[in-house]
Scaffold this active site. Structure first.
Site, PDB file in Angstrom:
ATOM      1  N   ASP A  10      12.753   8.673  -5.695  1.00 17.44           N
ATOM      2  CA  ASP A  10      13.262   7.551  -6.505  1.00 17.44           C
ATOM      3  C   ASP A  10      12.188   6.541  -6.939  1.00 17.44           C
ATOM      4  OD1 ASP A  10      15.528   8.906  -5.761  1.00 17.44           O
ATOM      5  OD2 ASP A  10      16.559   7.179  -4.907  1.00 17.44           O
ATOM      6  N   LYS A 111      20.630  12.501  -8.319  1.00 17.87           N
ATOM      7  CA  LYS A 111      21.592  12.237  -7.244  1.00 17.87           C
ATOM      8  C   LYS A 111      22.402  10.997  -7.596  1.00 17.87           C
ATOM      9  CE  LYS A 111      18.203   9.745  -4.367  1.00 17.87           C
ATOM     10  NZ  LYS A 111      18.929   8.495  -4.100  1.00 17.87           N
ATOM     11  N   CYS A 156      16.965   5.468   0.773  1.00 18.96           N
ATOM     12  CA  CYS A 156      16.838   6.812   0.200  1.00 18.96           C
ATOM     13  C   CYS A 156      15.754   7.654   0.869  1.00 18.96           C
ATOM     14  CB  CYS A 156      16.647   6.713  -1.302  1.00 18.96           C
ATOM     15  SG  CYS A 156      18.105   5.964  -2.096  1.00 18.96           S
TER      16      CYS A 156
END
Length: 213
Positions: A10, A111, A156
């Protein structure tokens, strides 16, 4: 020989300076990522990335519940932090950081696309009800070992690493390539401890490169 991949979690605009859910010093992870990308590519190793990719009405957004961001609640039967709207599909905020060497990334895995449940891990949603395509891709390429860095340490990155370990991967975490949200001041430090306790090995970039020399 063990097949290895670098997994970038991310590294998106919304988690960096000026973003909707900016993490302190989030941009500093990109330089570490680029150095490791170069290192991996010089050895013929794979580089993959995850990308938060939310619909505009995602249930994890505080705006959907008329509550303040960072309020604690419940979503789909699971404890939930309600976030500022972030990483909405097709927006600039969801794009990978412009200084990241994106040309060298072999595959990107989305995601958080299901509005009914949050997805911190690059492998599963938070209820482990649906998998992303990441595990299948890694197994297809016979990858058994992962080097992980990214944003954010305490969400994450942590859940990606814990799931990778559960799935049987050997995991090294590059600590200076991670930054945390730190709703509580010690959240990132605790996340690193949790990852190590489950079997991940923690390195700084410099230490990692020395061990591989």
């Amino acid at each position: 020989m063990k097949q290895r991949a670098l997994l970038l979690v991310d590294l998106q605009n919304d988690f960096c300076a000026g973003g909707a859910l900016a993490v302190a010093e989030g941009d500093s992870t990109v330089d570490v990522a680029n150095k490791l990308i170069d290192w991996c590519k010089a050895r013929g190793e794979a580089v993959v990335a995850s990308q938060d990719w939310h619909p505009a009405n995602h249930g994890s957004f505080a705006s959907q519940h008329n509550v303040e961001p960072f309020t604690q609640g419940e979503l789909d039967g699971l404890a939930q932090t309600f976030w500022p709207d972030h990483c909405v599909q097709q927006t600039e905020g969801a794009a990978l950081h412009p200084l990241l060497n994106q040309k060298a990334i072999d595959a990107v895995f989305h995601k958080g696309e299901n509005p009914a449940i949050d997805s911190y891990s690059a492998f599963f949603d938070n209820g482990h009800r649906q998998k992303t395509a990441l595990d299948a891709w890694l197994r297809h390429h016979e990858i058994t070992e992962l080097i992980v860095l990214g944003l954010a340490t305490d969400y994450c990155v942590k859940f990606t690493v814990l799931d990778a370990l559960q799935l049987g991967y050997t995991v090294s975490v590059i600590t200076d390539g991670c930054r945390g949200v730190n709703i509580q001041p010690q959240d990132s430090a605790q996340a690193f401890m949790d990852m190590a306790a489950e079997g991940a090995t923690l390195y700084t970039l410099e230490d990692w490169l020395e061990t591989q020399a």
